[in-house]
Design a protein around this motif. Structure first.
Motif, PDB file in Angstrom:
ATOM      1  N   PRO A 103       0.816  -1.225   0.000  1.00  0.00           N
ATOM      2  CA  PRO A 103       0.000   0.000   0.000  1.00  0.00           C
ATOM      3  C   PRO A 103       0.843   1.265   0.000  1.00  0.00           C
ATOM      4  CG  PRO A 103      -0.853  -1.578   1.593  1.00  0.00           C
ATOM      5  CD  PRO A 103       0.477  -2.100   1.138  1.00  0.00           C
ATOM      6  N   ALA A 104       1.951   1.261   0.742  1.00  0.00           N
ATOM      7  CA  ALA A 104       2.814   2.433   0.785  1.00  0.00           C
ATOM      8  C   ALA A 104       3.470   2.682  -0.568  1.00  0.00           C
ATOM      9  CB  ALA A 104       3.882   2.262   1.867  1.00  0.00           C
ATOM     10  N   VAL A 105       3.886   1.619  -1.247  1.00  0.00           N
ATOM     11  CA  VAL A 105       4.485   1.773  -2.573  1.00  0.00           C
ATOM     12  C   VAL A 105       3.509   2.443  -3.528  1.00  0.00           C
ATOM     13  CG1 VAL A 105       5.299   0.504  -4.600  1.00  0.00           C
ATOM     14  CG2 VAL A 105       6.111  -0.131  -2.317  1.00  0.00           C
ATOM     15  N   LEU A 106       2.276   1.962  -3.561  1.00  0.00           N
ATOM     16  CA  LEU A 106       1.286   2.556  -4.454  1.00  0.00           C
ATOM     17  C   LEU A 106       0.984   4.002  -4.072  1.00  0.00           C
ATOM     18  CD1 LEU A 106      -1.116  -0.495  -4.821  1.00  0.00           C
ATOM     19  CD2 LEU A 106       0.461   0.403  -6.544  1.00  0.00           C
ATOM     20  N   SER A 107       0.920   4.284  -2.791  1.00  0.00           N
ATOM     21  CA  SER A 107       0.647   5.656  -2.337  1.00  0.00           C
ATOM     22  C   SER A 107       1.789   6.598  -2.697  1.00  0.00           C
ATOM     23  CB  SER A 107       0.413   5.680  -0.820  1.00  0.00           C
ATOM     24  OG  SER A 107      -0.783   5.024  -0.483  1.00  0.00           O
ATOM     25  N   ARG A 108       3.031   6.134  -2.515  1.00  0.00           N
ATOM     26  CA  ARG A 108       4.181   7.003  -2.793  1.00  0.00           C
ATOM     27  C   ARG A 108       4.328   7.242  -4.300  1.00  0.00           C
ATOM     28  NH1 ARG A 108       4.278  10.384  -0.354  1.00  0.00           N
ATOM     29  NH2 ARG A 108       6.284  10.990  -1.232  1.00  0.00           N
ATOM     30  N   VAL A 109       4.090   6.226  -5.109  1.00  0.00           N
ATOM     31  CA  VAL A 109       4.140   6.442  -6.555  1.00  0.00           C
ATOM     32  C   VAL A 109       3.015   7.381  -6.983  1.00  0.00           C
ATOM     33  CG1 VAL A 109       3.892   5.331  -8.811  1.00  0.00           C
ATOM     34  CG2 VAL A 109       5.355   4.300  -7.054  1.00  0.00           C
ATOM     35  N   ALA A 110       1.810   7.175  -6.458  1.00  0.00           N
ATOM     36  CA  ALA A 110       0.686   8.055  -6.796  1.00  0.00           C
ATOM     37  C   ALA A 110       0.987   9.503  -6.436  1.00  0.00           C
ATOM     38  CB  ALA A 110      -0.577   7.582  -6.080  1.00  0.00           C
ATOM     39  N   ALA A 111       1.669   9.708  -5.324  1.00  0.00           N
ATOM     40  CA  ALA A 111       1.969  11.067  -4.871  1.00  0.00           C
ATOM     41  C   ALA A 111       2.904  11.801  -5.831  1.00  0.00           C
ATOM     42  CB  ALA A 111       2.596  11.023  -3.481  1.00  0.00           C
ATOM     43  N   HIS A 112       3.608  11.062  -6.669  1.00  0.00           N
ATOM     44  CA  HIS A 112       4.539  11.689  -7.610  1.00  0.00           C
ATOM     45  C   HIS A 112       3.927  11.936  -8.987  1.00  0.00           C
ATOM     46  CE1 HIS A 112       7.379  10.479  -4.501  1.00  0.00           C
ATOM     47  NE2 HIS A 112       8.233  11.312  -5.042  1.00  0.00           N
TER      48      HIS A 112
ATOM     49  N   ARG B 230      -7.090   1.536  -4.531  1.00  0.00           N
ATOM     50  CA  ARG B 230      -8.177   2.446  -4.137  1.00  0.00           C
ATOM     51  C   ARG B 230      -7.776   3.273  -2.921  1.00  0.00           C
ATOM     52  NH1 ARG B 230     -11.285  -2.181  -5.413  1.00  0.00           N
ATOM     53  NH2 ARG B 230     -11.368  -2.785  -3.221  1.00  0.00           N
ATOM     54  N   ALA B 231      -7.125   2.632  -1.952  1.00  0.00           N
ATOM     55  CA  ALA B 231      -6.695   3.355  -0.756  1.00  0.00           C
ATOM     56  C   ALA B 231      -5.675   4.430  -1.086  1.00  0.00           C
ATOM     57  CB  ALA B 231      -6.124   2.380   0.263  1.00  0.00           C
ATOM     58  N   ALA B 232      -4.907   4.223  -2.146  1.00  0.00           N
ATOM     59  CA  ALA B 232      -3.923   5.213  -2.587  1.00  0.00           C
ATOM     60  C   ALA B 232      -4.562   6.333  -3.398  1.00  0.00           C
ATOM     61  CB  ALA B 232      -2.841   4.529  -3.414  1.00  0.00           C
ATOM     62  N   GLY B 233      -5.874   6.250  -3.603  1.00  0.00           N
ATOM     63  CA  GLY B 233      -6.576   7.288  -4.350  1.00  0.00           C
ATOM     64  C   GLY B 233      -6.487   7.131  -5.854  1.00  0.00           C
ATOM     65  N   LEU B 234      -6.124   5.953  -6.322  1.00  0.00           N
ATOM     66  CA  LEU B 234      -5.978   5.701  -7.749  1.00  0.00           C
ATOM     67  C   LEU B 234      -7.238   5.050  -8.311  1.00  0.00           C
ATOM     68  CD1 LEU B 234      -2.327   4.357  -7.629  1.00  0.00           C
ATOM     69  CD2 LEU B 234      -3.061   6.505  -8.700  1.00  0.00           C
ATOM     70  N   LEU B 235      -7.629   5.479  -9.482  1.00  0.00           N
ATOM     71  CA  LEU B 235      -8.835   4.975 -10.131  1.00  0.00           C
ATOM     72  C   LEU B 235      -8.480   3.892 -11.141  1.00  0.00           C
ATOM     73  CD1 LEU B 235     -10.599   8.394 -10.837  1.00  0.00           C
ATOM     74  CD2 LEU B 235     -10.840   6.899  -8.834  1.00  0.00           C
TER      75      LEU B 235
END
Length: 200
Positions: free
Chosen positions: A131-140, A167-172
């Motif tokens: 989850p952190a990987v997806l969130s950090r990539v999404a943030a960039h 989804r938790a990372a805010g990605l559609l």
């Protein structure tokens, strides 16, 4: 580093050297190693800014750079980054843990139009950091930017978990294919290539 990535814990000490040599030999033999890059290239404007997350020895990012894009490649393994720098000058190659990714701190503050996570990278991150990987990539990613992620479904990362983490990372969720050459996804598929988009 947040925890030990499976890339290190699941492999012998000489695995990175073997992996580098494997892809150098495949390239020398004329193997088609550009499938992931072709897909991403078709989805972006010319001169796009692209993050190659988990870039390994640089084959995907190098191909995207050859197609005129501005590429930053990131990998947790210094040996792989050294190989990328030696074999593929041009892109910027950085050592970093995707679960703690902060490219602004490494001199890359601008957001990316797209990111690619190829080569089963999601199966090699530290357990529990997906989850952190997806969130950090999404943030960039810039708003309306996207990430394309491919991994084998026999690698211990259930697709339902991946979808929930995205989804938790805010990605559609936008698309899913069974291969990088866009074959339709079906329940019996053993590989998934998923396109996720950051909302505007």
């Amino acid at each position: 580093m947040s925890a030990t990535p499976r890339w290190f814990s699941d492999h012998a000490a000489d695995h990175s050297a073997w992996y580098i040599d494997r892809f150098r030999k495949m390239a020398a033999d004329g193997a088609d190693l550009a499938g992931e890059a072709r897909m991403v290239d078709a989805m972006v404007a010319r001169g796009a800014r692209i993050l190659d997350a988990g870039c390994g020895p640089g084959r995907v990012g190098a191909e995207l750079a050859a197609r005129g894009h501005h590429v930053v490649g990131v990998d947790v393994d210094p040996e792989l980054i050294a190989a990328a720098e030696a074999d593929h000058p041009g892109p910027r190659w950085l050592v970093a843990d995707l679960a703690e990714l902060d490219l602004a701190a490494l001199g890359e503050p601008e957001p990316f139009d797209a990111a690619v996570i190829a080569g089963n990278v999601m199966a090699f991150v530290a357990p529990g950091t997906e989850p952190a990987v997806l969130s950090r990539v999404a943030a960039h990613l810039r708003p309306d930017g996207f990430v394309v992620i491919g991994f084998g479904l026999d690698r211990g990362y259930p697709l339902d978990d991946f979808d929930a983490h995205a989804r938790a990372a805010g990605l559609l969720h936008e698309h899913r294919f069974a291969t990088w050459d866009l074959r339709p996804f079906a329940d019996e598929a053993d590989f998934a290539v998923t396109v996720l988009r950051r909302p505007r």
